[in-house]
Scaffold this motif. Structure first.
Motif: not given
Length: 162
Positions: A8-34
């Protein structure tokens, strides 16, 4: 009992780690074009580098968190490209797909740089969707703040125009 508690503790730690990763992960990419009109009109290429889950852009702000005069998202493909214009209802603009932010989601695997690699390799097709934000403001646009949702999580990306 001890094994169940460790599980149970392992599952909770993995879930919290996954949420932390998802919060830090920036899937949007943006660049000035013109830009045009002394940077009062900006085109910002955007895309989704995530392999799964659409991105919904919720809000776009400029400079010091000010709502721009006009914001649209363009949907296109590489042979056609984008248009840069300070009005969205002209005859030439009618040949392009310009929509409100709430009507378009960015599909997975639409990173503009990866798609440019496909163009350079000669493997891009009309099925490769590209996206860009069209922004118009009464002052020069120096930075763009994009607020969006991906997989139910809120994110914010700041893009410098200089």
């Amino acid at each position: 009992m001890k094994k169940v508690l460790i599980g149970i503790i392992s599952i909770v730690v993995l879930f919290i780690g996954f949420l932390f990763f998802m919060k830090l992960y920036q899937p949007l990419v943006a660049h000035p074009s013109a830009s045009a009109n002394d940077k009062q009109v900006q085109l910002v290429s955007v895309g989704n580098k995530s392999p799964f889950g659409d991105i919904q852009i919720e809000e776009v702000l400029v400079n010091d968190n000010v709502v721009p005069s006009k914001v649209k998202i363009q949907v296109s493909y590489h042979p056609k490209g984008f248009i840069i214009s300070d009005h969205f209802n002209g005859e030439e603009e009618s040949e392009y797909t310009l929509k409100g932010l709430d009507s378009i989601t960015l599909k997975p695997k639409t990173d503009p740089l990866k798609q440019l690699d496909k163009v350079n390799a000669g493997t891009a097709t009309e099925d490769d969707t590209i996206y860009a934000l069209s922004l118009v403001h009464e002052q020069s646009i120096d930075r763009v703040i994009i607020k969006y949702h991906h997989l139910g999580m809120s994110h914010e990306l700041v893009v410098s125009m200089v």
